[in-house]
Design a protein around this motif. Structure first.
Motif, PDB file in Angstrom:
ATOM      1  N   UNK A  11       0.862  -1.191   0.000  1.00  0.00           N
ATOM      2  CA  UNK A  11       0.000   0.000   0.000  1.00  0.00           C
ATOM      3  C   UNK A  11       0.891   1.231   0.000  1.00  0.00           C
ATOM      4  N   UNK A  12       0.839   1.946   1.123  1.00  0.00           N
ATOM      5  CA  UNK A  12       1.691   3.146   1.207  1.00  0.00           C
ATOM      6  C   UNK A  12       2.545   3.156   2.468  1.00  0.00           C
ATOM      7  N   UNK A  13       2.741   1.952   3.057  1.00  0.00           N
ATOM      8  CA  UNK A  13       3.543   1.932   4.291  1.00  0.00           C
ATOM      9  C   UNK A  13       4.554   0.783   4.311  1.00  0.00           C
ATOM     10  N   UNK A  14       5.563   0.976   5.138  1.00  0.00           N
ATOM     11  CA  UNK A  14       6.583  -0.054   5.347  1.00  0.00           C
ATOM     12  C   UNK A  14       6.073  -1.050   6.393  1.00  0.00           C
ATOM     13  N   UNK A  15       6.491  -2.298   6.258  1.00  0.00           N
ATOM     14  CA  UNK A  15       6.200  -3.290   7.279  1.00  0.00           C
ATOM     15  C   UNK A  15       7.173  -3.044   8.440  1.00  0.00           C
ATOM     16  N   UNK A  16       6.618  -2.681   9.600  1.00  0.00           N
ATOM     17  CA  UNK A  16       7.465  -2.259  10.722  1.00  0.00           C
ATOM     18  C   UNK A  16       8.309  -3.411  11.257  1.00  0.00           C
ATOM     19  N   UNK A  73      11.490   8.457  -2.652  1.00  0.00           N
ATOM     20  CA  UNK A  73      12.390   7.369  -3.048  1.00  0.00           C
ATOM     21  C   UNK A  73      12.490   6.379  -1.889  1.00  0.00           C
ATOM     22  N   UNK A  74      12.182   5.108  -2.173  1.00  0.00           N
ATOM     23  CA  UNK A  74      12.105   4.140  -1.060  1.00  0.00           C
ATOM     24  C   UNK A  74      13.481   3.626  -0.654  1.00  0.00           C
ATOM     25  N   UNK A  75      14.349   3.464  -1.647  1.00  0.00           N
ATOM     26  CA  UNK A  75      15.683   2.903  -1.360  1.00  0.00           C
ATOM     27  C   UNK A  75      16.712   3.970  -1.662  1.00  0.00           C
ATOM     28  N   UNK A  76      17.454   4.315  -0.630  1.00  0.00           N
ATOM     29  CA  UNK A  76      18.323   5.481  -0.791  1.00  0.00           C
ATOM     30  C   UNK A  76      19.627   5.247  -0.038  1.00  0.00           C
ATOM     31  N   UNK A  77      20.744   5.388  -0.727  1.00  0.00           N
ATOM     32  CA  UNK A  77      22.064   5.193  -0.129  1.00  0.00           C
ATOM     33  C   UNK A  77      22.161   3.845   0.595  1.00  0.00           C
ATOM     34  N   UNK A  78      21.630   2.814  -0.033  1.00  0.00           N
ATOM     35  CA  UNK A  78      21.731   1.472   0.555  1.00  0.00           C
ATOM     36  C   UNK A  78      20.867   1.281   1.786  1.00  0.00           C
ATOM     37  N   UNK A  79      19.851   2.106   1.958  1.00  0.00           N
ATOM     38  CA  UNK A  79      18.952   1.972   3.117  1.00  0.00           C
ATOM     39  C   UNK A  79      17.512   2.132   2.659  1.00  0.00           C
ATOM     40  N   UNK A  80      16.602   1.629   3.506  1.00  0.00           N
ATOM     41  CA  UNK A  80      15.192   1.943   3.275  1.00  0.00           C
ATOM     42  C   UNK A  80      14.920   3.343   3.805  1.00  0.00           C
ATOM     43  N   UNK A  81      14.148   4.113   3.085  1.00  0.00           N
ATOM     44  CA  UNK A  81      13.874   5.500   3.509  1.00  0.00           C
ATOM     45  C   UNK A  81      12.679   5.487   4.468  1.00  0.00           C
TER      46      UNK A  81
END
Ligand SMILES: CSC[C@H]1O[C@H](OP(=O)(O)O)[C@H](O)[C@@H]1O
Ligand SMILES: Nc1ncnc2[nH]cnc12
Length: 816
Positions: free
Chosen positions: A53-58, A181-189
């Motif tokens: 959807x629009x969220x990360x799985x915590x 951007x979800x993936x940034x500098x080797x990390x999840x944003x």
């Protein structure tokens, strides 16, 4: 983020071309890759989605680094899920795709060099061309083709936890410093992730980098835009303030990039009919866009100082029109320009004119838009939900689209799509000889940046639209010149004023002098543009729109590029009748025509200026040479003295003085004979020798039928011939080539501009006050000359023909 193995990643193939001047174009097998933002990411060891959807799985993504370590990006089903297909040299992007796992909106792909690297483009001193079909792109949907400063491997080598890399489309950045951007500098944003739509959200970080939009557009509007950033390479901005998130004055400009960018949008610059359905660039059909990155040195290691764009459609080159920046009247500023490309000066003026924060300059201008390090090519389709909508492209001042909101666009235009094809990259001019001509010989001439760079000459204008009282007063004053009313019929003056009023939207502007620029002379200096007009005459449109410009004194002159802006008309195809008729319709009385000529005499060395007095006609009868041609009316104009003796005589001392003042030692010759040949090929050696025996001193391809038509229209006409070469009569020398001509073109054009800047005011005054001044009869010579040249009226004459001729000779044919 890791690389997944569940769905094979197969990059859709596409053929592109690399072009050189020496070797032509070579096909290259490339592919495109979908941006990682669109991809399914799941746990490395299972199928739990990391983002849904629009969220990360915590659980999987409790914080950025663990998220990247726990999650793998998957291969993409390009066609079924994302509506992305390629075929031969084309890529098609569909806006909305209802696929197996839901509805996808928009996409972004990058051009790949190989399976694991993006193609890197080094832009300085290069050009890129592509074809695009925007016919299915309605208001609110924007297709992009642009360069960004991404890493070639997508950040794979630079960031420990990025194990997906370019193969999975990682590492995106642009000048908006996007925080979605979800993936940034080797990390999840993941930090501070806040949803803003059903599928998207924004994290704490944004991904910034320099961006050069070579095309952002749809069927209704298009821009090219430079977005510098102070940092080179991709840069992670730290929070909403540094990422410039807040759209208020305090923060929006604290980020490292110029988000607004410096755009060139012909609609916004006052040419609403240039681009669009049925426009000069007709977006109902495919067209080509070429963008050249011109450096100060003409070498790859120079600095990019100008970004020029042109179009091509149905084999016709379509240069971007010269455009003035016209600030809102209440600003009290005059117009800026003319401009037809992106330069630092243009960008500074644009921001000033529209009261925008000069972020472009703050963050480094063109130097920080295009660096030598290379760029990745992006193609995209979207409704720009991230920036709320795409009204920055096509609505309000930017285009003809009504206001809209991005949600409606998605609902109303699901079948929108764009097709990009035939992508060619390479040396300037390698794709198109015409463009090479301009890049090599006339880029300087057409380049306002370089004009401005000449310093003091480029004055901020006194625009008619600034309601400058003095200018207004002068116009009013000019309305009553007794001598004019005596010399020319009131009816004719009224007709001309009427046309001018219709064309310019202003009352009674007096434009007495028309300047025709020949090869190399496509604009004048020291002038401000009042308006571009493009009158349709009974003989069609002139070579290009006529630019009505004001000298610093306020005097208006009309300038016309004989071969069109972009030099699109060959000498035999110059619409000379329309050119002369258009001038006449504007009220012009005297024409100063410039021409690049070959010399047939040793003493007339290249670089010399000549005011010829005679012509030998060697055209081949293929150019319509009379306004009476094809009508039922016969006329025989006197042409024994093809130039206006009095005007030429008046010019002799003034041009000489101007040349002396310039101090370059340019010599002036008078009383010479010019041969006008058909072309477009140059003469043979035998012909060249023969012309000398005939008494020819100069040769060109343009003075006829121009001079004949001016005579028929009762306009004074003088030619300023500027020698570029020694034609082909010298036995020991090479025969003339275009390259030889180009060498002198620039210097001659500079001197021509200097001559104009020096004499036009005085010429205008002499003509305007002719009854009272010692030059009283400069104009009278031609006026009335056709009276007894036209065969008497007979019942056989067609009234429609008479009406047509009234356009150029209202004295004899109007009011019937
Ligand atoms: C560019 S070489 C030949 C070309 O140059 C001259 O054009 P113009 O008279 O408009 O300056 C010459 O007449 C030929 O048309
Ligand atoms: N040698 C030449 N012949 C014809 N037209 C020209 N224009 C410039 N040089 C020329």
């Amino acid at each position: 983020q890791q690389s997944g193995t569940l769905i094979p990643e197969f990059h859709p193939p596409i053929t592109t071309k690399y072009c050189t001047n020496a070797g032509g174009c070579t096909a290259q097998s490339r592919s495109v890759v979908l941006d990682s933002n669109w991809r399914w990411a799941h746990t490395v060891s299972g199928f739990t989605s990391c983002y849904a959807g629009n969220t990360w799985d915590a659980t999987v993504c409790p914080e950025p680094v663990m998220c990247a370590q726990n999650c793998a990006l998957e291969g993409a089903d390009y066609a079924a899920t994302y509506g992305i297909t390629t075929s031969s040299d084309a890529v098609r992007l569909n806006f909305v795709t209802v696929g197996p796992s839901g509805t996808n909106v928009g996409s972004r792909v990058f051009l790949m060099a190989d399976a694991n690297h993006y193609q890197i483009f080094k832009l300085p001193n290069k050009e890129i061309s592509f074809d695009v079909d925007v016919s299915e792109l309605p208001c609110g949907v924007v297709a992009g083709m642009y360069f960004v400063d991404m890493q070639a491997d997508g950040g794979l080598s630079g960031f420990a936890d990025n194990n997906a890399g370019a193969r999975f489309g990682t590492g995106y950045c642009d000048s908006q410093c996007p925080r979605n951007v979800k993936w940034l500098n080797g990390e999840g944003n993941t930090l501070g992730w806040t949803p803003y739509s059903e599928t998207d959200g924004k994290g704490r970080y944004g991904s910034c980098c320099q961006e050069m939009d070579i095309f952002q557009g749809n069927a209704y509007s298009s821009i090219g835009a430079a977005h510098p950033c102070s940092s080179s390479n991709q840069y992670r901005c730290q929070d909403e303030i540094e990422c410039g998130e807040r759209y208020d004055y305090t923060y929006a400009y604290e980020n490292p990039c110029d988000k607004d960018g410096c755009e060139f949008n012909t609609y916004r610059l006052g040419n609403p009919s240039f681009f669009g359905p049925g426009g000069t660039v007709d977006t109902n059909h495919k067209f080509t866009v070429t963008t050249q990155f011109i450096t100060d040195t003409g070498e790859d290691d120079g600095d990019v100082v100008e970004i020029r764009r042109s179009y091509k459609q149905n084999d016709n080159d379509i240069p971007v029109p010269f455009s003035s920046i016209v600030p809102p009247p209440e600003s009290g500023m005059g117009t800026f320009g003319p401009y037809e490309s992106i330069t630092n000066n243009y960008c500074a003026d644009l921001k000033q004119a529209f009261g925008e924060v000069p972020a472009f300059t703050y963050v480094g201008g063109l130097d920080n838009t295009i660096t030598p390090s290379g760029r990745v090519l992006v193609m995209s389709i979207s409704n720009d939900y991230y920036n709320r909508d795409a009204t920055w492209l096509d609505s309000g001042a930017h285009g003809p689209c009504p206001a809209y909101n991005a949600d409606d666009v998605e609902l109303e235009s699901p079948s929108a799509r764009v097709v990009f094809s035939n992508i060619r990259f390479g040396e300037i001019g390698s794709d198109d000889e015409q463009l090479k001509f301009f890049a090599l010989s006339a880029a300087d001439d057409l380049s306002p940046s370089i004009v401005a760079g000449r310093g003091d000459q480029w004055e901020l204008p006194t625009s008619l639209f600034t309601s400058n009282k003095r200018a207004r007063h002068e116009e009013e004053h000019h309305q009553q010149p007794q001598s004019h009313q005596d010399v020319f019929g009131i009816r004719e003056r009224q007709a001309n004023a009427h046309r001018l009023h219709d064309l310019l939207g202003i009352d009674m502007v007096i434009v007495l002098i028309g300047v025709i620029g020949g090869s190399g002379l496509y604009h004048l200096d020291n002038l401000s543009i009042v308006k571009e007009v493009n009158p349709e005459t009974p003989w069609g449109f002139p070579s290009s729109p006529i630019i009505i410009c004001a000298l610093p004194s306020g005097t208006k002159v009309a300038f016309l590029a004989r071969h069109g802006q972009g030099h699109i008309h060959a000498p035999s195809a110059v619409p000379a009748r329309a050119n002369i008729a258009a001038f006449k319709s504007l009220g012009v009385r005297a024409i100063l025509a410039f021409s690049a000529v070959g010399s047939l005499r040793e003493e007339i060395s290249p670089g010399s200026f000549v005011l010829p007095s005679q012509i030998i006609d060697r055209t081949k009868g293929v150019r319509p040479a009379s306004f009476f041609e094809g009508t039922s009316i016969v006329a025989h104009a006197a042409f024994g003295d093809p130039f206006s003796n009095k005007l030429v005589h008046w010019l002799e001392s003034r041009v000489q003085k101007a040349l002396d003042a310039e101090g370059r030692g340019v010599q002036l010759f008078t009383g010479k004979t010019i041969v006008c040949m058909e072309g477009p090929q140059f003469s043979t050696r035998a012909e060249s020798v023969m012309y000398r025996q005939w008494g020819g001193d100069l040769i060109n391809m343009s003075v006829l039928p121009e001079a004949k038509l001016a005579r028929e229209a009762e306009l004074s006409y003088a030619l300023v011939a500027t020698a570029t070469d020694y034609d082909s009569w010298r036995p020991q020398s090479e025969a003339v080539t275009a390259m030889e001509v180009f060498k002198t073109l620039q210097a001659n054009a500079d001197t021509s501009r200097h001559v104009c800047a020096t004499i036009l005011d005085e010429l205008h005054e002499a003509i305007d006050n002719n009854a009272a001044s010692e030059d009283a009869d400069i104009l009278c010579e031609e006026v009335g000359s056709m009276k007894f040249s036209i065969m008497p009226r007979s019942a056989k004459q067609n009234p429609q023909d008479r009406e047509k001729l009234a356009y150029v000779l209202p004295e004899y044919f109007s009011g019937e």
